[in-house]
Write an enzyme that holds these catalytic residues in place. Sequence first.
Site, PDB file in Angstrom:
ATOM      1  N   ASP A  80      -6.772  52.703 -19.161  1.00 22.26           N
ATOM      2  CA  ASP A  80      -7.104  51.306 -18.880  1.00 22.26           C
ATOM      3  C   ASP A  80      -8.411  50.906 -19.556  1.00 22.26           C
ATOM      4  O   ASP A  80      -8.513  49.814 -20.138  1.00 22.26           O
ATOM      5  CB  ASP A  80      -7.146  51.012 -17.377  1.00 22.26           C
ATOM      6  CG  ASP A  80      -7.772  52.113 -16.550  1.00 22.26           C
ATOM      7  OD1 ASP A  80      -7.886  51.929 -15.325  1.00 22.26           O
ATOM      8  OD2 ASP A  80      -8.152  53.161 -17.101  1.00 22.26           O
ATOM      9  N   LYS A 114      -4.515  59.268 -18.159  1.00 21.21           N
ATOM     10  CA  LYS A 114      -4.847  58.772 -16.826  1.00 21.21           C
ATOM     11  C   LYS A 114      -4.926  59.977 -15.895  1.00 21.21           C
ATOM     12  O   LYS A 114      -4.315  60.007 -14.816  1.00 21.21           O
ATOM     13  CB  LYS A 114      -3.792  57.759 -16.372  1.00 21.21           C
ATOM     14  CG  LYS A 114      -4.149  56.955 -15.127  1.00 21.21           C
ATOM     15  CD  LYS A 114      -5.245  55.945 -15.386  1.00 21.21           C
ATOM     16  CE  LYS A 114      -5.563  55.183 -14.096  1.00 21.21           C
ATOM     17  NZ  LYS A 114      -6.751  54.346 -14.243  1.00 21.21           N
ATOM     18  N   ASP A 166       1.698  48.907 -29.836  1.00 22.09           N
ATOM     19  CA  ASP A 166       1.974  47.481 -30.049  1.00 22.09           C
ATOM     20  C   ASP A 166       0.715  46.642 -29.841  1.00 22.09           C
ATOM     21  O   ASP A 166       0.481  45.664 -30.556  1.00 22.09           O
ATOM     22  CB  ASP A 166       3.095  47.003 -29.114  1.00 22.09           C
ATOM     23  CG  ASP A 166       4.477  47.219 -29.708  1.00 22.09           C
ATOM     24  OD1 ASP A 166       5.445  46.615 -29.214  1.00 22.09           O
ATOM     25  OD2 ASP A 166       4.587  48.003 -30.671  1.00 22.09           O
TER      26      ASP A 166
END
Lengths: 107, 333
Positions: free
Chosen positions: B205, B172, B233
């Site tokens: 994102d 990011k 995950d």
Amino acid sequence: MTKKISRVAGIDLFVAARFDDELPKTVGAFSLKNVTSRGTSVTAKDTGAILDVGWVCARYLLAADKNMTGGALDTEITKLISEVGKGREWSSLVKLYEIDGTKAFSG
Amino acid sequence: MAKHTVTLIPGDGIGPEIAEAVQKIMKAAGADIQWDVAEGGEACALAGRGVMPEETLASIKRNKVALKGPTTTPTGGGHQSANVTLRKRLDLYANTRPAKNIPGLKTRFDGVDLIIVRENTEDTYAGIEHMVAPNVAQCLKIITWEGSVRVAEYAFEMSRNLGRKRVTCVHKANIHKLSDGLFLKAHEEVAKRFSDVAFDSIIVDNACMQLVSRPEQFDVLSLPNLYGDIVSDLCAGLVGGLGVAPGANIGTTGAVFEAVHGSAPDIAGKGLANPTALLLSGVMMLQHLKENATATRIEKALIAVLSEGKHVTRDLKGTAGTHAFADAICAKL
């Protein structure tokens, strides 16, 4: 929320220093509790040597029965920075609080 | 004398029985391994030997490789978790989790075959938090050049070893210009030394959106600690969850391979457990040991049994027990 700062328990002083630098053990009302890498100690992949990136966190604490505030506290902090900063660069400082009587910092 | 000596930590719950099944399969596949069995987990913590005894740590440092079953950390009594102990004591700096479609396990996505490499020591997990005012919490995100370079090097070297085509750095850095920017720059520098592996980068994102719409586009993803924790995950969820997910923790003094799932005490000792996740962790271990041919044989045999569906365990809607499943895999080798 009605939480209140009970006292300043100490200072985390972030310093450009190596692990084997001898930081002052006591300065005025502060005593050195520990020096940690906190994610800035890296072991070299091939040699296994510790790559000390030269930035540590020195935790200085006040005695448990010491409750210093205002000008008196600022004077002690200035002494701490001056002494630790002799021949070294300190980069940042964070006060360690007890809030409602409970420790409000990690580690 | 065996070619490789590997520390085996059977662990708690279903750990011992799935470890036994994996040993059987590895032997049948011709893996030249001597197992140095060591203890760890709840049982030895409660016996006063600590959740990860010094003898076990010494064994891993000596052998440099460990295969670990699931362990339970006893609650109360101030026990540190086995995994945290291993991570700190062995400086396990890269956590690797493949996510690949398992035949016989229907999920929403096909063609998923990617590997997550997560930096395991820095970022907000350095654990520096302060209340700077009664209602204001501050957490420091630490990224170092050295830490970023070593995980990037691992991602590229692993890709080269496994014939993977592309490493994607997930970040990011548009917002965290200095911290994630440093992580990204380190990857760009390391990439220059691996002309046989392509490199690109993606903002985290967008990466998540792409993973849940077209996961098949990704190959190897390298992430800082926090994003890696979350995205690994997410990727397990793409292929059926954590129950069949293998994992590896790579350090400078050793590598520990383990299934991501827990010790399942409710079915311990009943011969029902599915050893797939630990077996796939063993496959990763063989690849780490450069025994790629044996690793591929085991993986193909496993896929054949899963595809057939006749000798699979209860969690995969079959009726086979742990050892019947293992025997079926051995028969396919």
